[in-house]
Write a protein that holds these residues in place. Sequence first.
Motif, PDB file in Angstrom:
ATOM      1  N   ASN A 404      26.819  24.086  22.960  1.00  0.00           N
ATOM      2  CA  ASN A 404      27.432  22.786  23.211  1.00  0.00           C
ATOM      3  C   ASN A 404      27.240  22.389  24.668  1.00  0.00           C
ATOM      4  OD1 ASN A 404      28.985  20.509  22.717  1.00  0.00           O
ATOM      5  ND2 ASN A 404      30.926  21.591  22.497  1.00  0.00           N
ATOM      6  N   VAL A 407      29.361  20.140  27.027  1.00  0.00           N
ATOM      7  CA  VAL A 407      30.606  20.676  27.587  1.00  0.00           C
ATOM      8  C   VAL A 407      30.322  21.796  28.580  1.00  0.00           C
ATOM      9  CG1 VAL A 407      32.799  21.817  27.053  1.00  0.00           C
ATOM     10  CG2 VAL A 407      31.883  20.066  25.512  1.00  0.00           C
ATOM     11  N   ARG A 416      25.055  14.848  28.945  1.00  0.00           N
ATOM     12  CA  ARG A 416      25.359  13.920  27.851  1.00  0.00           C
ATOM     13  C   ARG A 416      24.471  12.681  27.925  1.00  0.00           C
ATOM     14  NH1 ARG A 416      31.453  12.070  27.395  1.00  0.00           N
ATOM     15  NH2 ARG A 416      30.918  11.117  29.416  1.00  0.00           N
ATOM     16  N   THR A 434      31.298  18.628  17.393  1.00  0.00           N
ATOM     17  CA  THR A 434      31.161  19.061  18.780  1.00  0.00           C
ATOM     18  C   THR A 434      30.615  17.889  19.577  1.00  0.00           C
ATOM     19  OG1 THR A 434      28.852  19.821  18.802  1.00  0.00           O
ATOM     20  CG2 THR A 434      30.505  21.360  17.932  1.00  0.00           C
ATOM     21  N   ASP A 435      30.838  17.928  20.872  1.00  0.00           N
ATOM     22  CA  ASP A 435      30.366  16.838  21.726  1.00  0.00           C
ATOM     23  C   ASP A 435      28.853  16.677  21.634  1.00  0.00           C
ATOM     24  OD1 ASP A 435      32.962  17.689  22.516  1.00  0.00           O
ATOM     25  OD2 ASP A 435      32.723  16.737  24.458  1.00  0.00           O
ATOM     26  N   THR A 436      28.138  17.788  21.470  1.00  0.00           N
ATOM     27  CA  THR A 436      26.676  17.762  21.402  1.00  0.00           C
ATOM     28  C   THR A 436      26.190  17.314  20.028  1.00  0.00           C
ATOM     29  OG1 THR A 436      26.552  19.509  23.064  1.00  0.00           O
ATOM     30  CG2 THR A 436      24.590  19.154  21.705  1.00  0.00           C
ATOM     31  N   ARG A 438      27.417  15.369  17.958  1.00  0.00           N
ATOM     32  CA  ARG A 438      27.615  13.937  17.729  1.00  0.00           C
ATOM     33  C   ARG A 438      26.481  13.100  18.314  1.00  0.00           C
ATOM     34  NH1 ARG A 438      32.269  13.133  15.177  1.00  0.00           N
ATOM     35  NH2 ARG A 438      34.040  14.552  15.497  1.00  0.00           N
ATOM     36  N   THR A 668      37.080  20.334  25.412  1.00  0.00           N
ATOM     37  CA  THR A 668      35.993  19.428  25.059  1.00  0.00           C
ATOM     38  C   THR A 668      36.552  18.034  24.808  1.00  0.00           C
ATOM     39  OG1 THR A 668      36.129  19.620  22.651  1.00  0.00           O
ATOM     40  CG2 THR A 668      35.008  21.405  23.823  1.00  0.00           C
ATOM     41  N   ALA A 669      35.683  17.084  24.547  1.00  0.00           N
ATOM     42  CA  ALA A 669      36.131  15.747  24.168  1.00  0.00           C
ATOM     43  C   ALA A 669      36.745  15.736  22.777  1.00  0.00           C
ATOM     44  CB  ALA A 669      34.970  14.760  24.237  1.00  0.00           C
ATOM     45  N   GLU A 670      36.530  16.792  22.003  1.00  0.00           N
ATOM     46  CA  GLU A 670      37.164  16.914  20.690  1.00  0.00           C
ATOM     47  C   GLU A 670      38.601  17.398  20.809  1.00  0.00           C
ATOM     48  OE1 GLU A 670      35.623  16.371  17.539  1.00  0.00           O
ATOM     49  OE2 GLU A 670      34.067  15.426  18.767  1.00  0.00           O
ATOM     50  N   ARG A 676      36.849  18.205  30.370  1.00  0.00           N
ATOM     51  CA  ARG A 676      35.558  18.890  30.409  1.00  0.00           C
ATOM     52  C   ARG A 676      35.273  19.255  31.869  1.00  0.00           C
ATOM     53  NH1 ARG A 676      32.577  14.777  29.594  1.00  0.00           N
ATOM     54  NH2 ARG A 676      30.563  15.787  29.316  1.00  0.00           N
TER      55      ARG A 676
END
Length: 887
Positions: A404, A407, A416, A434-436, A438, A668-670, A676
């Motif tokens: 990921n 993050v 990102r 996960t942030d990645t 997505r 994380t953003a989740e 982060r």
Amino acid sequence: MTSPAPRRSRLAPSEAIRTTCPYCGVGCGVLLGRDGAGRIAVKGDPDHPANFGRLCSKGTALAETLGLDDRLRAPRVLGHETGWDTALDLVAARFSEVIREHGPDAVAFYVSGQLLTEDYYVANKLMKGFIGSANIDTNSRLCMASSVAGHRRAFGTDTVPGLYADLEEADLVVLTGSNLAWCHPVLYQRLVAAKAARPAMRVVVIDPRRTASCDIADLHLAVAPGGDAAIFNALLAEIDRRGATDTAFLRHVTGFAEALAAARASDPAESGLSPAELEAFCDLWIGTPKVVTVYSQGINQSSSGTDKVNAILNCHLATGRIGRPGMGPFSVTGQPNAMGGREVGGLANMLACHLDLEAPAHRTAVQAFWDAPAMPERAGLKAVEMFRALGEGRIKAIWIIHTNPVVSMPEADAVRAALEGADFVVVSDITECTDTARLAHVLLPAAAWAEKEGTVTNSERCISRQRAALPAPGSARPDWEILAEVGRRMGWPAAFGWSSVAEVFAEYAALSGVAGALGSDFDISDLAGIDAAEYDALAPFVWPRNARKNGGRFFGDGRFHTPDGKGRMLPVTPRGPESRPGAAFPFRLNTGRTRDQWHTMTRTAKAPRLNQHLGEPYCEIHPEDAARLGLGAGDLVRLHNPLGAVIARAAISDAVRPGEVFVPMHWTAETASAARIDTLVRAVTDPISGQPESKGSVVAIERFAAGWHGFAVSGEIRPEPEAPYWTRLRSASGWQMELAGSDPAPDWEALARRMFGLPGATAATVTDAARGTVRIALHEDGVLRAALFISPRPIAVARSHVVAAVGGPDAVRVLAGRPGADAPDPGPTVCACLNVGLNQICAAITSGQASSVEAIGAALGAGTSCGSCRPELAALLARFGTKGAAA
């Protein structure tokens, strides 16, 4: 000691399947089976040589992470489900097109220590042997690349010389840059047991923070950031001054004079330690022949990490304290298969089986073995370089597997942005959440732990089998199969034509024989002819395993893997982090792990009990700094620098030094709105290893002016918070959140309905205008579905009580926020293994029921499983016990 041959990997009620834990590099053996109710049960394997039955809190909770609620079950292209043929045809076609138009270096793989060795091997073969680029790197670059580089400079190869047993045989163990108690708890408990059995054993902890590992330390050295090399240079100079070198062993070593001259020229004051502290350390180290120096991320994650490693290795080489029982430097890795990745050439500057990518003879041998059409002649892009190249458009297509980076990479916002602007992004993972993931154009569903077969290598070079106990959901596949299928579709069917994971392992073992003939330390060629049944029954073993050597230690005989067969000492000039605190950004930022969470929480956050100990992102800050900033207990703080900003809960503690702060790296953003932490870490790297400096950035800190604070709970529907600050984690009954904001909502009830997705629920509201508090319970047919608590100050409710009420009939009574006298509140979790709360422990102490850590364990069970909460129990005894007793 090796475990007996396991049963076949088919789950039945009466069977236990031997596998390995998917967390840290200790590589604990795990038994998977069914309990009396038919549910998956997890226990430590008493016959595994890494843990002998022990598990940490994360391992103990593994069964709770097997839920399928967020699992990726089918491939997705641009967000739409599709079949495997469509997805893999697209991946193969796009990668082939980019290679054809822009060359092989326009594509990249970014892989992970979460891969099994066979997965890693296939990825490395595909990229280096057939695509013809070395642009494959791994998130292990972020945790132990400096150790690899230091080993290669000193030993000629990336070899861990010793074994876990050395920790138990040593008379002195030095933990430097390693909070072993929290990051490798089972190994730490082996050390605790050894010290208890031999009280004369001494332990030194070198760390800027006072961590849980200091609980057993005879000496804690609060080193200055970047001061590690200065300590070991001072030690080397003192070794020579006292005549403590091993002159016989030094005949097998080059570079001693140069290393010593650099050590003498160093300023010991750069260590941040007093002369008395340095003298005490030198007395212990020099006066104790059987010494093991354990090091980890605090050494590696530095712009001078490789030099720090070599400063440690210099001291062991100068004294011959290496490769013998109870003696040696010991790198402990952070991931379950970071070592396996190193062994197969998963790093951009290595070939499989510890061969050198830039050595023509090695390239030729591997190319011939693979019958490969092309081999790169130079190292590929390392992690930080790789994502920079992606952002600049030099890399057109990237495949990210089980990691990921949005993050975990430094300058995470830039990573990102690079993925958002990339031409083609493929992500293989077990979840889309996960942030990645997505940001992927193509998402490929991979099999998870307990669903896949293969091997891993732990920090002491022990190769163990990971076995499947469950079917993969939907059409998820093992990673080696996905990679091999893409290789076939790119035009190489024979090279990637394996029909089983055992065949991949056998090929890898055969290649290791080729490497062994070229002088490589990694040679497991005894297993080159392994068949499916033998692979299924493979017991843990320490490599190498060949006709010349089976297991054991390295270098005690003075034979190294350099061209002249001698070990090398390197001159080291200490240097601190590149960033310097100043008026604008006065605080040094240290990042790291917490006890119960793992990496970016994709797995651990599914286990409710692991979310209870430290359930929010926090910033550990010294009381003097907190007072100067006007911070009180429970306040929120905003950390910022030119790269971005993060919000975390202030944890005021003298465990950190003034001017330094610590923030965990898991959020994380989740799971949080603005936590982060790697957004604030500069992408400064070690010039030799390419490892980022994760503990050296600088930040400014200010109080986050929260006009209101909130706590919320709900059932299985994932809430969508609306607040500048929020955290969202799994609870025993669904979800729980912490919230805060500057401006109060105009309608708290409407906000609650939107946040919980309960527009038609009945609301019970209690408002205290004088205190500024609002409490809302949303219920349907008398059953509590969600609750929201709002206050101008941090919320003071019994969180475990409120969480437990969700789904029950106390739809209105829950608004009291506390249980009745007949149901005492256990308080925040201290022991995650056995769910023992702070209030329970304090009650046992203050009542006189427990006057020692052992007595707390006898009364409540706390500290009797993995033991990583024992330092916290001792601190509670010191605080609340009538005698301040602590075991």
